[in-house]
Enzyme design. Structure first.
Site: not given
Ligand SMILES: *Cc1c(COP(=O)(O)O)cnc(C)c1O
Length: 392
Positions: A54, A107, A179, A204
């Site tokens: 961790r 998001y 982000d 993603k």
């Molecule tokens: C999917 C996504 C998240 C969250 O990511 P997870 O891996 O599903 O927790 C945050 N910001 C954006 C723009 C996303 O597409």
């Protein structure tokens, strides 16, 4: 006769004078030390190495270093999901009484964090439109500590006024967190545009195969990194070695995948726009995109792999489209090697009122396509056939 021993006790990995070309998967939760002094030295930072998974492990560090290369960052951290990355930043840097300003099309889970989780902890939040720098500036408060935006909004693909917002953040003494999940470092390097912190959902496009859930955080200031890292470890936001190992494998083809997906997206956007069943297309690479002028300075004129479009008609036509395109997965995610189709009104934006959705332009006919790396001719053929079927 050999001396009896226990199969439970681990034996050393067989020595090899040649070494593996692939990063070994290291799922060990704990690491053994020679003596208490040696362990002490590690905890005190005089000796390097790992103690407990961790707190850190080799597969996370290998993956982080590769994403650092893409972002032009140092000391990036891998987290157990994209939301864990957002949480690590918020929990690591904020305290009760602070204010967070967010983009109004973040998001969905980030919007929920702004609406529910942070206020519950005494952290005030508000949202503003990041395509409108004046609106962002007007929303700044004396206690604004952090601004969270996405460079491209989801699902309407509007382009944030990133450079102006970086300037506003600097003047206000607030941290700008970008982000970069949608845009990826292939299209945009937020640190070059004044971001203080960059986060990703590695789930993603970076990992790219819809088989891991991971996140990433990098900071410009190493002190912020240290604060975020301690919080991530304490709150248990850290990742599994197997996911990191798999994501590293996916990341090797990221640049090739992104380039292919982006060129496919540009072609698909034009094909959709030409179809009579489509009311309009939103693609940052097209001249008819409302923020087209911002696309060249930010993304070198390229439009990314996400295309949104509005189908003529309502829910009945939307149902007909997904039925008529069974080869294209109707699934609320993005960034997979294969093209996926999502319908915000029934998924990511279902919590909004119809009026709230209308204000964002998200009608029942609104679809978002995450374009994959298939043969572009096949992709266009499948979409065209499905749209023909809907039209009648
Ligand atoms: C999917 C996504 C998240 C969250 O990511 P997870 O891996 O599903 O927790 C945050 N910001 C954006 C723009 C996303 O597409």
């Amino acid at each position: 006769m050999k001396k009896p021993t226990s199969i439970v006790r681990r034996t050393p990995v067989p020595a090899s004078s040649s070494t593996p070309v692939v990063t070994p998967l290291m799922p060990s939760v704990v690491y053994r030390s020679e003596t208490p002094d040696a362990l002490d030295a590690q905890y005190e930072g005089q000796a390097s190495g790992y103690t407990y998974a961790r707190e850190g492990h080799p597969n996370a560090d290998v993956l982080a270093a590769k994403i650092d290369m893409l972002e032009g960052a140092e000391g990036g951290l891998i987290t157990g999901s994209g939301m864990a990355a957002v949480t690590a930043v918020m929990m690591g840097l904020l305290k009760a009484g602070d204010h967070v300003l967010g983009g109004n099309q973040l998001y969905g889970r980030c919007l929920r964090m702004m609406a529910e989780e942070l206020p519950r902890l005494g952290i005030a939040t508000s949202l503003a439109d990041p395509t409108d720098a004046a609106a962002m500036k007007a929303a700044i408060r004396p206690e604004t500590r952090l601004i969270l935006i996405e460079a491209v909004s989801n699902p309407t693909l509007r382009i944030a006024d990133l450079d102006a917002i970086a300037e506003i953040a600097k003047e206000a003494g607030a941290l700008l967190v970008v982000d970069n999940t949608f845009t990826t470092p292939r299209a945009l390097k937020p640190f070059d545009h004044g971001a203080d912190i960059v986060i990703h959902s590695v789930t993603k496009l970076l990992a790219g195969h819809s088989d891991v859930t991971l996140g990433y955080v990098a900071t410009r200031d190493p002190e912020l990194r240290a604060q975020i890292a301690v919080t991530a470890i304490t709150l248990g936001l850290t990742p599994s070695p197997f996911d990191c190992w798999l994501a590293e494998r996916g990341l090797h083809s990221f640049e090739l995948r992104f380039d292919r997906a982006q060129s496919n997206a540009a072609r698909l956007a034009d094909a959709l726009a030409a179809h009579p069943a489509v009311a309009h297309v939103l693609y940052p690479g097209r001249a008819d995109h409302p923020d087209h002028a911002s696309v060249a300075p930010l993304f070198g004129g390229q439009g990314g792999n996400m295309v949104s479009f509005v189908l003529k008609g309502g829910r009945a036509e939307a149902n007909a489209l997904t039925k008529a395109a069974p080869q294209i997965a109707f699934a609320p995610t993005l960034g997979d090697v294969a093209t996926t189709l999502s319908h915000p009104a029934s998924s990511s934006h279902r919590a909004l009122t119809p009026g709230g959705r209308e204000a964002l332009g998200i009608t029942e006919g609104f679809f978002r396509v995450s374009v994959g790396i298939e043969d572009p001719d096949l992709l266009i053929e499948e979409f065209t056939a499905a749209l023909d079927a809907v039209a009648g």
